[in-house]
Design an enzyme around this catalytic site. Structure first.
Site, PDB file in Angstrom:
ATOM      1  N   GLY A  59       0.827  -1.195   0.000  1.00 52.52           N
ATOM      2  CA  GLY A  59       0.000   0.000   0.000  1.00 52.52           C
ATOM      3  C   GLY A  59       0.866   1.251   0.000  1.00 52.52           C
ATOM      4  O   GLY A  59       1.989   1.266  -0.526  1.00 52.52           O
ATOM      5  N   SER A  60       0.363   2.284   0.624  1.00 50.39           N
ATOM      6  CA  SER A  60       1.025   3.591   0.552  1.00 50.39           C
ATOM      7  C   SER A  60       2.357   3.664   1.273  1.00 50.39           C
ATOM      8  O   SER A  60       3.088   4.653   1.128  1.00 50.39           O
ATOM      9  CB  SER A  60       0.089   4.676   1.100  1.00 50.39           C
ATOM     10  OG  SER A  60      -1.005   4.858   0.226  1.00 50.39           O
ATOM     11  N   THR A  61       2.707   2.637   2.071  1.00 45.38           N
ATOM     12  CA  THR A  61       4.020   2.661   2.727  1.00 45.38           C
ATOM     13  C   THR A  61       5.149   2.607   1.691  1.00 45.38           C
ATOM     14  O   THR A  61       6.278   3.010   1.978  1.00 45.38           O
ATOM     15  CB  THR A  61       4.180   1.492   3.715  1.00 45.38           C
ATOM     16  OG1 THR A  61       4.095   0.248   2.998  1.00 45.38           O
ATOM     17  CG2 THR A  61       3.101   1.540   4.789  1.00 45.38           C
TER      18      THR A  61
END
Length: 660
Positions: free
Chosen positions: A400-402
């Site tokens: 995801g956005s990590t």
């Protein structure tokens, strides 16, 4: 006269030669039958007096029991010079045994002539020279200890120790209140009454001890079971494997269990026996050859209950200890804060690469496999649908956005991303052009003018998708490699290798753009991501991750300067804003007095856009001031109520406990 003497001398020489041939034939026959285990044929070589001293059946049984008991093989005899005067054939014997090689040169084969044939005058000394009638050949096993597993501070996480067996003496137990005592035992031990009654029913001798369960030596249950011998409830000590009594360690440590038939057949070295316990999961399995002990064996002669001579001795080889980098306090804290949610967490020391926590949730208590599992524990496992059977810290997840840290760092290092350049983005959906058809990148925030810091703080998918397209697939792939994606981390424990995509390329624009904000086909472990963010706390370097600590271990850099000095402060500022700024997606993790950089992430698991799928929630944080820890946590199915903010809260609680 001289002629007569010559004839006599010739005849004597002839007779000696004939005699020597007969003795040689006797020895060769003795050797052949002994080597081929033809003990019945060997008995036929005995003199009549010897046969009167021992029956054929006893003779065969004696040889069979002794030679099979010591596992004699590769038997070889060598005849010495015949002593015709004393009618003895000296010989040496070598053989392989369970205790190693036996090599004796002091055997003597006495013989006598009966009915024109040479016969063996047999005694126990032909089994072994020092043996006398009534002596016994004993085989004694010297049990080797299995090596311990120690944490970074030397605390034993797995070690050999004393367990306590709770059992029943049926003859006394059945005298009175049998049913009530069964109910009481079942209640105390948290097992079914049927478990007890079945074990009692399987016993045929009322004076035999019937074991029911094994307990850890410090189990509080023992206080209710001690000093009850008069009721037929007994406790006995036994050696076993004892683990740290904490589920947080189960998936990491694993457990030992009895060796299987297949494993025993595969043991070409002959190290194991049917009674061996071997590693079946976790570190116990991965480091089986290091941890296992190899039992010693002694073969000796016993006379009247006393050892008189050792024939062969193989010393026990104790297993070696292994020391791991795990901080037990942090491991337990992380597991407790995850509260049984399905997921994984990894914490590393940014400056050394030491893995401080490696958590799979939910997990199991390794002691279940060396003692027993209570009825309540079994019911709980059924309720969670045996979710503890999956090792999640060794599993790959969509980041995801990590992943946006890696996209941002790669763009900065390549010069394709200007941190102060403002991109104008209208609305919450975007596509490169009409070639994308109905596919759009979507974002939650709605800011029109977005630069790097805002894009990180608000987790703007469109901004990072755009930047991925601008830098190109080759640059993003190389950048991801710099942050350990696709790298064999070789920590001494099998963790699946991360990937940038299913085939290693980003040859489609949509896939490239999706990868830029952490979707697409990229798959990572929590270890990958903890290491990636550790660069923010370690001058832009990523250290080689370490799980096994050796005496000569020195920390080393795995990826040097993945973030250059001029870009480090830019990224520290952007990713600390996620936590420090009140409108950052990770502001819930803010801790007064501790500066954190971090990133939230929500990975959508679905086959196509527009579908409703499951969501995994991420939060990663690293402390910029002290550089003590970088932690990555992912929790599955957060759409069911926990939400990504729930993961943020878990990590905050861990860091509050650990850093303060």
């Amino acid at each position: 006269m001289k002629r007569v003497l010559g004839i006599v001398a010739f005849c004597a020489l002839l007779l000696t030669g004939c005699s020597s041939d007969a003795e040689k034939l006797l020895f060769e026959s003795f050797e052949e039958k002994l080597v081929n285990e033809d003990y019945e044929g060997l008995y036929l070589l005995l003199s009549s007096e010897s046969q009167q001293a021992i029956t054929k059946e006893d003779f065969i049984t004696r040889y069979t029991n002794i030679y099979s008991g010591i596992k004699a093989s590769n038997i070889d005899l060598e005849m010495g010079e015949i002593d015709t005067e004393n009618k003895v054939i000296p010989f040496s014997l070598t053989m392989n045994t369970v205790a190693g090689e036996v090599n004796r040169s002091d055997f003597e084969l006495p013989f006598i002539k009966e009915d024109k044939e040479l016969k063996v005058i047999w005694s126990e000394s032909l089994i072994f020279p020092m043996m006398e009638s009534g002596d016994k050949v004993r085989v004694s096993t010297q049990t080797a200890n299995r090596g311990s597993i120690l944490d970074r501070n030397g605390e034993a996480l797995a070690s050999d120790g004393t367990l306590v067996t709770v059992g029943i003496h049926p003859a006394i137990f059945d005298e009175e209140n049998r049913d009530n005592k069964i109910k009481e035992l079942a209640n105390i031990l948290d097992i079914s009454e049927e478990t007890i009654t079945k074990k009692l029913a399987a016993n045929s001798n009322p004076d035999y001890f019937v074991p029911i369960v094994d307990l850890l030596p410090d189990s509080p249950k023992l206080t209710l079971l001690e000093n009850r011998r008069k009721e037929g409830i007994l406790t006995q000590s036994k050696q076993g494997r004892i683990y740290k009594n904490d589920e947080a360690f189960g998936r990491l440590l694993g457990y030992i269990r009895p060796i299987s038939e297949e494993e025993l057949k595969a043991d070409e070295e002959g190290i194991y026996t049917t009674a061996s316990m071997v590693g079946k999961a976790g570190l116990e399995q991965v480091y089986e050859t290091t941890l296992r002990g190899i039992n010693g064996v002694e073969i000796y002669i016993e006379r009247d209950g006393t050892k008189v001579e050792t024939l062969a001795l193989k010393e026990a080889q104790h297993g070696e200890d292994i020391k791991i980098s795990i901080d037990s306090y942090l491991q337990t804290t992380v597991y407790q804060k995850m509260n049984g949610e399905k997921g994984s967490a990894t914490a590393v020391d940014p400056t050394t690469g030491d893995i401080l926590a490696l958590v799979s949730s939910p997990s199991y208590n390794s002691n279940w496999f060396t003692t027993y599992m209570t009825k309540s524990e079994q019911q709980h496992r059924e309720e969670i649908q045996f979710a503890d059977e999956k090792n999640r810290f060794a599993t790959l997840y969509s980041p995801g956005s990590t992943f946006k840290l890696i996209t941002a760092a790669t763009g900065l290092e390549n010069g394709t991303l200007d941190p102060i350049e403002i991109k104008t983005i209208n609305g919450r959906e975007w596509q490169k052009d009409s070639s994308w058809g109905n596919y759009h990148i979507r974002r939650i925030n709605a800011q029109t003018n977005v630069a790097l810091k805002e894009a990180v703080k608000y987790s703007d998918n469109i901004y990072f998708g755009m930047n991925a397209l601008e830098m190109g697939s080759e640059a993003l792939i190389k950048g991801a490699e710099q942050f350990t994606i696709g790298t064999d981390l070789a920590i001494g424990y099998p963790i699946k290798q991360s990937q940038i995509s299913n085939n290693g390329t980003l040859n489609r624009d949509i896939l490239l753009a999706d990868t830029g904000y952490g979707q697409g086909e990229i798959m990572v472990s929590t270890l990958n991501m903890a290491l990636a963010y550790s660069a923010l706390s370690n001058s832009g370097n990523i250290m080689a991750p370490t799980l096994i600590l050796t005496d000569n271990h020195q920390p080393s850099v795995l990826k040097e300067s993945v973030i250059s000095t001029q870009n480090l402060s830019i990224l520290q500022d952007a990713f600390s804003a996620v936590v420090e700024d009140s409108d950052g997606t990770g502001h819930l993790a803010k801790i007064d007095g501790i500066k954190l950089a971090g990133k939230t992430g929500t990975a959508e698991i679905k086959s196509s856009q527009g579908e409703t799928g499951s969501e995994n929630g991420w939060f990663i944080a690293t402390d910029l001031d002290s550089s003590n820890v970088s932690i990555a946590m992912v929790v599955e199915d957060v759409q069911e109520g926990l939400g990504t903010l729930g993961v943020v809260s878990m990590v905050k609680e861990v860091l509050l406990d650990y850093l303060k």
